[in-house]
Design a protein around this motif. Structure first.
Motif, mmCIF file in Angstrom:
data_model
loop_
_atom_site.group_PDB
_atom_site.id
_atom_site.type_symbol
_atom_site.label_atom_id
_atom_site.label_comp_id
_atom_site.label_asym_id
_atom_site.label_seq_id
_atom_site.Cartn_x
_atom_site.Cartn_y
_atom_site.Cartn_z
ATOM 1 N N ARG A 71 61.758 -68.240 12.887
ATOM 2 C CA ARG A 71 61.492 -67.571 14.159
ATOM 3 C C ARG A 71 62.810 -67.204 14.815
ATOM 4 O O ARG A 71 63.761 -67.985 14.797
ATOM 5 N N ARG A 73 64.442 -65.481 18.448
ATOM 6 C CA ARG A 73 64.238 -65.040 19.827
ATOM 7 C C ARG A 73 65.536 -64.423 20.324
ATOM 8 O O ARG A 73 66.612 -64.995 20.133
ATOM 9 N N GLN A 75 67.337 -62.510 23.781
ATOM 10 C CA GLN A 75 67.200 -62.256 25.215
ATOM 11 C C GLN A 75 67.676 -60.851 25.546
ATOM 12 O O GLN A 75 68.798 -60.476 25.237
ATOM 13 N N THR A 76 66.792 -60.093 26.159
ATOM 14 C CA THR A 76 67.153 -58.786 26.703
ATOM 15 C C THR A 76 66.768 -58.814 28.173
ATOM 16 O O THR A 76 65.623 -59.099 28.508
ATOM 17 N N VAL A 79 64.387 -61.730 29.918
ATOM 18 C CA VAL A 79 63.310 -62.199 29.046
ATOM 19 C C VAL A 79 63.851 -62.579 27.673
ATOM 20 O O VAL A 79 64.600 -61.829 27.055
ATOM 21 N N MET A 80 63.447 -63.760 27.203
ATOM 22 C CA MET A 80 63.782 -64.211 25.854
ATOM 23 C C MET A 80 62.548 -63.954 25.005
ATOM 24 O O MET A 80 61.559 -64.682 25.101
ATOM 25 N N GLY A 81 62.570 -62.877 24.222
ATOM 26 C CA GLY A 81 61.392 -62.485 23.460
ATOM 27 C C GLY A 81 61.513 -62.821 21.988
ATOM 28 O O GLY A 81 62.590 -62.748 21.405
ATOM 29 N N GLU A 82 60.381 -63.181 21.395
ATOM 30 C CA GLU A 82 60.354 -63.490 19.967
ATOM 31 C C GLU A 82 60.170 -62.206 19.171
ATOM 32 O O GLU A 82 59.340 -61.361 19.515
ATOM 33 N N ASP A 84 59.013 -59.938 15.993
ATOM 34 C CA ASP A 84 57.973 -59.977 14.967
ATOM 35 C C ASP A 84 58.631 -59.812 13.594
ATOM 36 O O ASP A 84 59.844 -59.605 13.485
ATOM 37 N N GLU A 87 60.726 -56.669 13.060
ATOM 38 C CA GLU A 87 61.972 -56.711 13.834
ATOM 39 C C GLU A 87 62.983 -57.671 13.208
ATOM 40 O O GLU A 87 64.181 -57.386 13.183
#
Length: 124
Positions: A71, A73, A75-76, A79-82, A84, A87
């Motif tokens: 996994r 993650r 950060q942009t 927001v720290m987004g995971e 897929d 990506e």
């Protein structure tokens, strides 16, 4: 200026501009800032040291990885987004790996099961 060293396997793609990012572990030194000049080398601290290119830093993003769970993650903004699977594969290829599996194997072997650092991009 901030200097980064690249393994010989990544040097050609840094030099020709196809590799435009690096992922570095968080450490004692601060990450580069947007607009700051980067010096990209191979063979630092050897007599074979060679400057591959200089480039302005385009962006720096905090990144965290659970390598056992595969996994990632990033950060942009706030927001720290995971990421897929698609990506992650794109990230791995942009970082010079053939596949996401190669990417995860390298980071697990180098950093253990978890990783925290910065995704650093530069202009070509």
């Amino acid at each position: 200026m901030v200097a980064f060293n690249f393994m010989a396997r990544f040097a050609p793609s840094v030099e020709d501009g196809t590799k435009r990012q690096t992922i570095r572990a968080a450490g004692k030194r601060r990450p580069p800032r947007r607009g700051e000049q980067l010096q990209l080398y191979t063979g630092m601290r050897t007599r074979n040291c060679r400057l591959l290119r200089t480039a302005p830093c385009k962006a720096v993003y905090p990144i965290a990885m659970d390598l056992a769970a595969r996994r990632v993650r990033v950060q942009t903004g706030d927001v720290m987004g995971e990421l897929d699977a698609e990506e992650v594969n794109h990230l791995a290829q942009a970082d010079g790996f053939a596949t996401a599996a190669d990417f995860f194997e390298y980071f697990a072997a180098t950093h253990g099961q978890t990783f925290a650092g910065h995704l650093i991009e530069w202009e070509v």
